[in-house]
Design an enzyme around this catalytic site. Structure first.
Site, PDB file in Angstrom:
ATOM      1  N   HIS A   1       5.793   7.566  -5.340  1.00 21.13           N
ATOM      2  CA  HIS A   1       4.508   7.010  -5.744  1.00 21.13           C
ATOM      3  C   HIS A   1       4.687   5.548  -6.162  1.00 21.13           C
ATOM      4  CE1 HIS A   1       0.854   6.827  -8.457  1.00 21.13           C
ATOM      5  NE2 HIS A   1       0.345   7.229  -7.312  1.00 21.13           N
ATOM      6  N   ASP A   2       5.716   5.269  -6.951  1.00 22.53           N
ATOM      7  CA  ASP A   2       6.017   3.886  -7.341  1.00 22.53           C
ATOM      8  C   ASP A   2       6.281   3.023  -6.116  1.00 22.53           C
ATOM      9  OD1 ASP A   2       5.811   4.444 -10.048  1.00 22.53           O
ATOM     10  OD2 ASP A   2       7.971   4.445 -10.413  1.00 22.53           O
TER      11      ASP A   2
END
Length: 150
Positions: free
Chosen positions: A92-93
């Protein structure tokens, strides 16, 4: 169970093949960076598997200049109640950081958040009964947090 394992192994083999094939031309073709980024940030398990294979071999992707940095689940626990969410948070990052750098974050945020939720649900699928319910509830909470505050 055997079908799941065989499917997972086939997807992993495909991801490794993709990484090796694309890495061989990475120095010559970084113009396809948006396509590679998009392929690694979809909601599917195959997208997740391709990203994890690439993450394990980051040096092959150096010409692309991807930002692989992560703080995992930020200020939330990386493995809440023992559920291993850290790799999902790292992907996600990766999506957030690289789409922000590309100037196309807002057009992709919803999909990145959905991919995060799907990744978390795949973690929870390993469990059964009340443990799965607790994991699913925690995954939903993490998803809602990134949807609103991410």
């Amino acid at each position: 169970m055997h079908r799941r394992l065989a499917t997972g192994l086939a997807a992993s083999a495909l991801a490794v093949t993709t990484v090796v094939a694309t890495a061989a031309t990475a120095d010559a073709a970084p113009a396809d960076k948006p396509q590679v980024l998009a392929s690694w940030t979809q909601t599917s398990a195959s997208s997740y598997n391709a990203w994890t294979a690439a993450r394990a071999n980051r040096s092959a992707w150096a010409a692309y200049g991807f930002d692989w940095s992560t703080d995992y689940c930020s200020t939330s626990p990386d493995n809440p109640f023992g559920f291993p969410f850290s790799t999902s948070c790292a992907r996600h990052d990766f999506g957030y950081r690289n789409y922000k750098a590309a100037g196309s974050f807002s057009a992709n945020k919803s999909r990145l958040d959905s991919a995060f939720h799907e990744d978390l649900k795949r973690v929870c699928a390993r469990y059964g009964g009340a443990t799965k319910s607790a994991c699913d509830s925690t995954a939903w909470t993490y998803y809602q947090a990134v949807k609103v505050f991410g």
